[in-house]
Design a protein around this motif. Structure first.
Motif, PDB file in Angstrom:
ATOM      1  N   UNK A 163       0.832  -1.207   0.000  1.00 34.37           N
ATOM      2  CA  UNK A 163       0.000   0.000   0.000  1.00 34.37           C
ATOM      3  C   UNK A 163       0.865   1.255   0.000  1.00 34.37           C
ATOM      4  N   UNK A 164       1.851   1.279  -0.907  1.00 37.48           N
ATOM      5  CA  UNK A 164       2.691   2.457  -1.046  1.00 37.48           C
ATOM      6  C   UNK A 164       1.901   3.609  -1.652  1.00 37.48           C
ATOM      7  N   UNK A 424      -0.707   6.794  -8.358  1.00 37.72           N
ATOM      8  CA  UNK A 424       0.104   7.189  -7.201  1.00 37.72           C
ATOM      9  C   UNK A 424      -0.521   6.831  -5.864  1.00 37.72           C
ATOM     10  N   UNK A 425      -1.761   6.357  -5.851  1.00 37.61           N
ATOM     11  CA  UNK A 425      -2.449   6.085  -4.589  1.00 37.61           C
ATOM     12  C   UNK A 425      -2.201   4.688  -4.040  1.00 37.61           C
ATOM     13  N   UNK A 426      -1.735   3.763  -4.856  1.00 34.36           N
ATOM     14  CA  UNK A 426      -1.543   2.393  -4.383  1.00 34.36           C
ATOM     15  C   UNK A 426      -0.579   1.664  -5.309  1.00 34.36           C
ATOM     16  N   UNK A 444      -2.569  -3.381   2.348  1.00 33.73           N
ATOM     17  CA  UNK A 444      -3.527  -4.015   1.442  1.00 33.73           C
ATOM     18  C   UNK A 444      -4.244  -2.938   0.636  1.00 33.73           C
ATOM     19  N   UNK A 445      -4.561  -3.264  -0.602  1.00 39.91           N
ATOM     20  CA  UNK A 445      -5.357  -2.372  -1.433  1.00 39.91           C
ATOM     21  C   UNK A 445      -6.773  -2.920  -1.560  1.00 39.91           C
ATOM     22  N   UNK A 450      -7.227  -0.125  -6.604  1.00 44.10           N
ATOM     23  CA  UNK A 450      -7.294   1.305  -6.901  1.00 44.10           C
ATOM     24  C   UNK A 450      -6.759   2.160  -5.760  1.00 44.10           C
ATOM     25  N   UNK A 451      -7.071   1.777  -4.526  1.00 45.33           N
ATOM     26  CA  UNK A 451      -6.674   2.576  -3.377  1.00 45.33           C
ATOM     27  C   UNK A 451      -6.197   1.681  -2.244  1.00 45.33           C
ATOM     28  N   UNK A 452      -5.343   2.230  -1.395  1.00 45.96           N
ATOM     29  CA  UNK A 452      -4.895   1.523  -0.204  1.00 45.96           C
ATOM     30  C   UNK A 452      -6.003   1.535   0.845  1.00 45.96           C
ATOM     31  N   UNK A 453      -6.186   0.411   1.519  1.00 46.67           N
ATOM     32  CA  UNK A 453      -7.213   0.330   2.560  1.00 46.67           C
ATOM     33  C   UNK A 453      -6.612   0.053   3.937  1.00 46.67           C
ATOM     34  N   UNK A 454      -5.385  -0.420   3.989  1.00 47.16           N
ATOM     35  CA  UNK A 454      -4.721  -0.631   5.286  1.00 47.16           C
ATOM     36  C   UNK A 454      -3.214  -0.636   5.067  1.00 47.16           C
ATOM     37  N   UNK A 455      -2.482  -0.314   6.134  1.00 48.99           N
ATOM     38  CA  UNK A 455      -1.025  -0.359   6.074  1.00 48.99           C
ATOM     39  C   UNK A 455      -0.414   0.607   5.083  1.00 48.99           C
ATOM     40  N   UNK A 456      -1.000   1.804   4.978  1.00 51.33           N
ATOM     41  CA  UNK A 456      -0.466   2.775   4.027  1.00 51.33           C
ATOM     42  C   UNK A 456       0.971   3.167   4.392  1.00 51.33           C
TER      43      UNK A 456
END
Length: 501
Positions: A163-164, A424-426, A444-445, A450-456
């Protein structure tokens, strides 16, 4: 400018009223500042926080590249950063999304596009399922695609960051942001900060070495391994795997080595006299660079000669001595870190998979990039481990951002080949060795990537974590410039302690 003209200009600067008046406003201020802080403005011995009072980093008794202790006990002594320039698609390598496969070809809902910036996507793009098959590997059960068959065998050595996030969505600004903490020019790179803080253990080699492969260099150019406002002795030195390792390293024709040494001694004496007169700390870095360049003439050719490696090593890496290749650069990276080089940065160009042409297609050029890197990266991990170097060497792999779950379209039309736009979001990066957990996945995405949901993990967090493994509190590794203390992570960044062993 030739040497004669340069000497005339220097004499004019020292003796004429015109040049004095021209530089008066900044020169007097610089002289006052120099008298107040002297060489300590270029850092201090790391026994106390860098940037605070302490011994001179660039004083005559201690060279700028001399080894120095960090803030606390490090987990890693050196870093190898493997950058896949152009941003590889995480959805074809590590981020398995079976639901995205089921949605392949459907029009992306408006919510996927609202409030987001894309480089090329227009209108209503289609969702694009994974262009690879995935399976789990190792005791950790890491998901890795069939594009990386060699890397899958060392899955249990790797920590994946799924989740970068980065602030930038175009290549050059994102590359600058990844390495300097800013999307604009002028800031020091990660490798420069590392060598500024730690020095290097081999005084006959640069502390920071850069190796390039692929059809071109990084989009942001040499700034991604530049020293910015740090002394220039800390910038990355680009070495080549074909021809002279460093340009102009060999003695000129007709100039014997003793004559070269005499000329360096004479230049050093002149620079030392000028330093005594002006107390300009940059002169000391100039002296150090001349002396290092002279020592490099003997040490660099030996370190960069992979032809001396045994046959089984070449078979493991897939190397071809004398050629320019990512595989050769991976082997060179191992040879450099075992000789005490602090930071080795590999750039492999060509991962920009828009699908605008065959070389950019996920089912063509992207596959070639995977084949060019997979075996060599795996061999690097195994080779370092076999030599007892993996625990003290932090390997970082990734691009400047990731790719979208949507098929790229330009001018509202699907590209002729399969590709994805910038994301750039995930995106996914991974690390190995150097005190990070083995066989671990962090973050995790969402179900389509499309987007990070945890552990960004923000780019500043990644930078803080790398510095932490080298023994630095990223908030204290600073350098005074333009009236304030600067640091790599700007005003952000946290150490991702969840991934540390």
């Amino acid at each position: 400018m030739n040497a004669f003209d340069e000497a005339r200009l220097k004499l004019a600067q020292l003796q004429t009223r015109r040049h004095f008046l021209k530089s008066f406003s900044s020169g007097m201020g610089g002289a006052a500042l120099s008298s107040l802080v002297g060489p300590a403005a270029y850092g201090s011995v790391v026994g106390s926080p860098l940037g605070s009072s302490g011994g001179s980093l660039l004083g005559p008794a201690l060279g700028p590249l001399s080894p120095r202790p960090p803030h606390f006990a490090p987990k890693a002594k050196q870093v190898i950063f493997l950058h896949m320039a152009g941003a590889p698609s995480q959805l074809e390598l590590f981020d398995y999304k079976p639901i995205l496969a089921k949605l392949n070809g459907q029009i992306a809902p408006p919510s996927f596009l609202e409030g987001k910036k894309f480089a090329f996507i227009q209108g209503a793009p289609k969702l694009l399922g994974p262009q690879a098959t995935f399976s789990q590997h190792g005791q950790s059960g890491a998901w890795i695609s069939n594009h990386l068959p060699h890397l899958s065998t060392v899955a249990d050595e790797i920590t994946f960051l799924k989740a970068m996030q980065t602030d930038e969505f175009n290549h050059a600004p994102a590359q600058l942001f990844m390495y300097s903490g800013s999307p604009r020019l002028g800031r020091p790179s990660l490798g420069s900060w590392a060598v500024y803080g730690l020095g290097t253990e081999n005084q006959n080699l640069p502390g920071f070495v850069v190796l390039l492969s692929g059809a071109a260099g990084p989009d942001a150019g040499a700034s991604v391994y530049g020293s910015g406002f740090l002394p220039t002795v800390f910038q990355g030195v680009q070495c080549r795997s074909k021809g002279d390792p460093v340009l102009f390293l060999s003695d000129p024709d007709g100039v014997p080595r003793d004559m070269r040494k005499a000329s360096i001694d004479a230049i050093t004496k002149i620079n030392q006299q000028q330093y005594e007169e002006t107390q300009d700390p940059e002169i000391l870095t100039r002296i150090a660079q001349y002396e290092l360049a002279f020592r490099m003439q003997m040490s660099v050719p030996e370190a960069m000669d992979i032809s001396t490696e045994p046959a089984y090593i070449h078979a493991e890496y897939g190397t071809e001595p004398g050629e320019i290749s990512f595989a050769n650069n991976c082997l060179l990276a191992r040879r450099l870190v075992e000789r005490g080089v602090r930071f080795v940065q590999l750039f492999h160009w060509g991962w920009d998979s828009h699908g605008a042409g065959e070389s950019e297609a996920l089912n063509h050029g992207f596959l070639d990039r995977c084949k060019q890197t997979d075996q060599a990266i795996t061999a690097l991990i195994l080779d370092l481990k076999r030599r007892g170097l993996l625990d003290e060497t932090l390997i970082v792999w990734g691009g400047e951002f990731g790719r979208t779950p949507m098929l790229e379209n330009r001018s509202g039309q699907d590209n002729p080949f399969v590709g994805r736009d910038h994301q750039n979001d995930a995106f996914t990066m991974w690390m190995a060795g150097g005190g990070v957990k083995r066989g671990f996945t962090h973050g995790e995405t969402d179900e389509v990537g499309l987007e990070a949901v945890s552990g960004r993990v923000h780019v500043h967090d990644l930078q803080a974590t790398i510095l932490n493994q080298l023994g630095f509190d990223h908030t204290r590794l600073t350098f005074p410039f333009q009236g304030r203390d600067f640091r790599l992570t700007d005003v952000g960044g946290r150490v991702v302690r969840e991934i540390l062993a």
